[in-house]
Design a protein around this motif. Structure first.
Motif, PDB file in Angstrom:
ATOM      1  N   ALA A   3       0.835  -1.206   0.000  1.00  0.00           N
ATOM      2  CA  ALA A   3       0.000   0.000   0.000  1.00  0.00           C
ATOM      3  C   ALA A   3       0.868   1.253   0.000  1.00  0.00           C
ATOM      4  O   ALA A   3       0.617   2.208  -0.737  1.00  0.00           O
ATOM      5  CB  ALA A   3      -0.932  -0.007   1.199  1.00  0.00           C
ATOM      6  N   PHE A   4       1.914   1.256   0.859  1.00  0.00           N
ATOM      7  CA  PHE A   4       2.779   2.433   0.921  1.00  0.00           C
ATOM      8  C   PHE A   4       3.534   2.641  -0.388  1.00  0.00           C
ATOM      9  O   PHE A   4       3.708   3.759  -0.851  1.00  0.00           O
ATOM     10  CB  PHE A   4       3.770   2.303   2.076  1.00  0.00           C
ATOM     11  N   ILE A   5       4.017   1.543  -0.967  1.00  0.00           N
ATOM     12  CA  ILE A   5       4.813   1.684  -2.184  1.00  0.00           C
ATOM     13  C   ILE A   5       3.968   2.232  -3.325  1.00  0.00           C
ATOM     14  O   ILE A   5       4.387   3.092  -4.086  1.00  0.00           O
ATOM     15  CB  ILE A   5       5.430   0.334  -2.577  1.00  0.00           C
ATOM     16  N   VAL A   6       2.748   1.723  -3.456  1.00  0.00           N
ATOM     17  CA  VAL A   6       1.883   2.217  -4.525  1.00  0.00           C
ATOM     18  C   VAL A   6       1.660   3.710  -4.390  1.00  0.00           C
ATOM     19  O   VAL A   6       1.706   4.468  -5.353  1.00  0.00           O
ATOM     20  CB  VAL A   6       0.541   1.458  -4.537  1.00  0.00           C
ATOM     21  N   THR A   7       1.422   4.186  -3.165  1.00  0.00           N
ATOM     22  CA  THR A   7       1.176   5.613  -2.981  1.00  0.00           C
ATOM     23  C   THR A   7       2.442   6.426  -3.112  1.00  0.00           C
ATOM     24  O   THR A   7       2.405   7.575  -3.535  1.00  0.00           O
ATOM     25  CB  THR A   7       0.547   5.888  -1.604  1.00  0.00           C
ATOM     26  N   LEU A   8       3.604   5.845  -2.750  1.00  0.00           N
ATOM     27  CA  LEU A   8       4.840   6.612  -2.802  1.00  0.00           C
ATOM     28  C   LEU A   8       5.450   6.653  -4.186  1.00  0.00           C
ATOM     29  O   LEU A   8       5.893   7.692  -4.664  1.00  0.00           O
ATOM     30  CB  LEU A   8       5.851   6.009  -1.819  1.00  0.00           C
ATOM     31  N   VAL A   9       5.480   5.514  -4.864  1.00  0.00           N
ATOM     32  CA  VAL A   9       6.276   5.397  -6.072  1.00  0.00           C
ATOM     33  C   VAL A   9       5.520   5.774  -7.320  1.00  0.00           C
ATOM     34  O   VAL A   9       6.054   6.386  -8.216  1.00  0.00           O
ATOM     35  CB  VAL A   9       6.812   3.950  -6.196  1.00  0.00           C
ATOM     36  N   MET A  10       4.255   5.413  -7.394  1.00  0.00           N
ATOM     37  CA  MET A  10       3.563   5.594  -8.669  1.00  0.00           C
ATOM     38  C   MET A  10       2.152   6.109  -8.436  1.00  0.00           C
ATOM     39  O   MET A  10       1.600   5.962  -7.366  1.00  0.00           O
ATOM     40  CB  MET A  10       3.512   4.261  -9.425  1.00  0.00           C
ATOM     41  N   VAL A  48      16.017   6.696  -5.594  1.00  0.00           N
ATOM     42  CA  VAL A  48      16.284   5.315  -5.234  1.00  0.00           C
ATOM     43  C   VAL A  48      16.090   4.457  -6.478  1.00  0.00           C
ATOM     44  O   VAL A  48      15.091   4.596  -7.184  1.00  0.00           O
ATOM     45  CB  VAL A  48      15.337   4.836  -4.114  1.00  0.00           C
ATOM     46  N   ASN A  49      17.075   3.606  -6.755  1.00  0.00           N
ATOM     47  CA  ASN A  49      16.938   2.618  -7.821  1.00  0.00           C
ATOM     48  C   ASN A  49      16.806   1.244  -7.166  1.00  0.00           C
ATOM     49  O   ASN A  49      17.806   0.577  -6.868  1.00  0.00           O
ATOM     50  CB  ASN A  49      18.145   2.654  -8.764  1.00  0.00           C
ATOM     51  N   HIS A  50      15.574   0.845  -6.928  1.00  0.00           N
ATOM     52  CA  HIS A  50      15.323  -0.373  -6.178  1.00  0.00           C
ATOM     53  C   HIS A  50      15.122  -1.537  -7.141  1.00  0.00           C
ATOM     54  O   HIS A  50      14.441  -1.415  -8.154  1.00  0.00           O
ATOM     55  CB  HIS A  50      14.075  -0.196  -5.299  1.00  0.00           C
ATOM     56  N   TRP A  75      11.105  -2.230  -6.693  1.00  0.00           N
ATOM     57  CA  TRP A  75      10.138  -1.143  -6.853  1.00  0.00           C
ATOM     58  C   TRP A  75      10.491  -0.189  -7.981  1.00  0.00           C
ATOM     59  O   TRP A  75       9.678   0.640  -8.369  1.00  0.00           O
ATOM     60  CB  TRP A  75      10.016  -0.354  -5.543  1.00  0.00           C
ATOM     61  N   GLY A  76      11.696  -0.298  -8.515  1.00  0.00           N
ATOM     62  CA  GLY A  76      12.087   0.597  -9.596  1.00  0.00           C
ATOM     63  C   GLY A  76      12.635   1.908  -9.078  1.00  0.00           C
ATOM     64  O   GLY A  76      13.117   2.013  -7.944  1.00  0.00           O
ATOM     65  N   ARG A  77      12.577   2.945  -9.904  1.00  0.00           N
ATOM     66  CA  ARG A  77      13.163   4.245  -9.562  1.00  0.00           C
ATOM     67  C   ARG A  77      12.089   5.168  -8.994  1.00  0.00           C
ATOM     68  O   ARG A  77      11.003   5.295  -9.563  1.00  0.00           O
ATOM     69  CB  ARG A  77      13.789   4.891 -10.794  1.00  0.00           C
ATOM     70  N   PHE A  78      12.403   5.826  -7.893  1.00  0.00           N
ATOM     71  CA  PHE A  78      11.516   6.833  -7.321  1.00  0.00           C
ATOM     72  C   PHE A  78      12.351   7.824  -6.532  1.00  0.00           C
ATOM     73  O   PHE A  78      13.523   7.563  -6.218  1.00  0.00           O
ATOM     74  CB  PHE A  78      10.432   6.194  -6.442  1.00  0.00           C
TER      75      PHE A  78
END
Length: 520
Positions: free
Chosen positions: A10-17, A181-183, A186-189
């Motif tokens: 949930a956090f990643i969806v809201t933070l990254v994309m 961040v290049n994860h 999760w990719g880049r954000f």
């Protein structure tokens, strides 16, 4: 473990994309830091303004001491918006992934910010929540009320501070990423950031107007506040500022009697598009001759974040629009012309004539539509009536036979009446007089090959400028009116006919005169 992974996702969806577009979704956007710094107890006078380092928070051994970090964050996109939900989000590069870091609202920061010169720590926003998994740790703090208050005051940014909940005891230094961040998962954000879920309250609809047909196009519209139907289509232009997020918008129409008592309302079909929205007042609600009023507002429809609840916001209403229903058609008009009296032979063909239209028994005639048959090159037309419902047009008939002028009245609501037929016949100039001494009319004279003079006169015709003539079926010739004598030499003996006609200044021909004579 499953609960932790669910929170993390949930956090990643809201933070990254951005979340995928869905119907009725609330709008969302993110902003990044405008500036940042950290301070260290071990070096109390050192400035780390916009450092290329990561953000240090808590107590450490290497490097040693106590650290705090500050971030100036952009909240300007929320100005004029209805904020639903806001979070401050950060990504932990190293350190314990547990909720023991506090987020504070602080005073302003700048290059002069040091441990010894820290901004005021004004409001503790708590330790927030964390999500740990896939070799990543995300921190998340809810700051919805804070952003709402600041936006209401007109502020364009807020400054936040990160510090350990306890800066004594066990050493636990956290290092927060301050760039990209290049994860591997999760990719880049980019972090840290603010994430907003919001709604833009619709603006007041523009261009409210009534259509006379069932379409939702801006035209046709009545030229006045009188409408010619008991089921008018009400329309207005609506803007949907959140359409790219799937936010849907509709228009709510409300109509009332002249006193303001509401008679009904209807909502247009919701959609994400901008433009014209319309609704038709149902049959049986409006009466001929009655005055009504209507207004419209925009309403949007969106989903509240983290719930399935549907919400809606509305613009202010437009001003009341007033109209009167008029479905009574005008009566037959009265037509008169001095030049071309009805059912009579009138002026000379080609003479302009004034035709006057009167409303007869009707009291609200606004214009007249007319057409002349046969019209030749004359188009049909419309003429506006004066305050008494009268109007006049000037027409020039080009045909000598029976003409019919068709006229119908159109009232203030656009109702056309039945056509009135006005018949008249233009007059033609009389045939000219012809005389000849050598070849008298209806008598023998001259001889084959003997020239003879023929003299033409107008015989009362008006504005004669020339004469046309033709011997038998021969060539048609013409002579000016100021030299009305021509010489004709018949080639053969026997009967002959000379046809002669006058031509007036407008180019119209008179009746023809057939002058018969016999050549000896």
């Amino acid at each position: 473990m499953n609960r932790v992974l669910a929170l993390l996702c949930a956090f990643i969806v809201t933070l990254v994309m951005m979340p995928p577009a869905q119907a009725n979704a609330s709008a969302s956007t993110s902003t990044l830091k405008l500036a940042w710094t950290y301070v260290a107890l071990a070096d109390p006078k050192a400035s780390h303004w916009n450092s290329a380092d990561d953000a240090l928070v808590g107590t450490g051994v290497q490097p040693p001491g106590v650290f705090r970090s500050f971030f100036r964050m952009d909240i300007s996109p929320m100005r004029g918006k209805k904020l639903l939900y806001a979070t401050f989000q950060g990504y932990l590069n190293s350190g314990a992934c547990d909720p023991s870091i506090e987020l504070w609202l602080t005073g302003e920061i700048g290059p002069e910010t040091t441990w010894s010169n820290q901004p005021a720590w004004t409001r503790n926003l708590g330790t927030g929540t964390v999500a740990d998994g896939f070799d990543s740790c995300f921190f998340n703090w809810r700051i919805s009320d804070l952003v709402r208050e600041a936006s209401a005051r007109g502020e364009r940014h807020l400054t936040f501070g990160l510090r350990a909940a306890s800066e004594v005891g066990p050493r636990s230094l956290r290092v927060f990423e301050t760039d990209q961040v290049n994860h591997p998962y999760w990719g880049r954000f980019t972090t840290p950031g603010l994430r907003f879920w919001y709604n833009t309250v619709p603006e007041v609809p523009t261009d409210p107007a009534i259509n006379l047909n069932d379409s939702c196009w801006p035209e046709p519209r009545p030229a006045t506040t009188f409408v010619s139907t008991t089921t008018p289509t009400l329309g207005a232009d609506v803007v949907n500022p959140d359409r790219e997020h799937g936010d849907e918008v509709s228009a709510r129409f409300e109509w009332a009697d002249a006193s303001g008592a509401v008679l009904g309302s209807a909502t247009s079909y919701p959609g994400s598009w901008e433009g014209r929205h319309c609704t038709e007042i149902p049959e049986g609600l409006l009466a001929d001759g009655k005055t009504y009023r209507w207004r419209v507002r925009a309403e949007d429809h969106y989903q509240e974040p983290e719930t399935l609840e549907m919400l809606s916001d509305a613009s202010d209403w437009t001003a009341w629009q007033e109209f009167t229903v008029d479905v009574t058609r005008p009566t037959l008009p009265v037509i008169a012309s001095e030049t071309y009296p009805e059912n009579s032979t009138g002026g000379l063909v080609g003479t302009p004539g004034v035709f006057t239209f009167s409303p007869g028994e009707s009291t609200d005639v606004a214009s007249y539509e007319y057409r002349l048959v046969p019209g030749g090159s004359l188009p049909s037309g419309r003429v506006t009536a004066d305050a008494e419902g009268r109007a006049s047009v000037t027409l020039t008939p080009t045909r000598i036979f029976r003409n019919i002028l068709y006229v119908r009245a159109v009232d203030r609501a656009g109702n056309p009446g039945s056509e009135r037929a006005y018949a008249f016949t233009p007059r033609r100039n009389p045939a000219p007089s012809v005389t000849s001494a050598v070849y008298p009319e209806n008598a023998p004279g001259g001889g084959a090959g003997v020239p003879g003079e023929f003299t033409f006169s107008s015989n009362g015709a008006q504005d004669v400028v020339a004469y046309g003539y033709r011997l038998d079926s021969g060539e048609t010739l013409q002579t000016p009116a100021d030299t009305p004598t021509v010489t004709i030499t018949p080639d053969t003996a026997g009967p002959h006919t000379l046809s002669v006609w006058s031509i007036d200044a407008r180019g119209y021909s008179s009746w023809a005169r057939d002058y018969a004579f016999t050549v000896n």
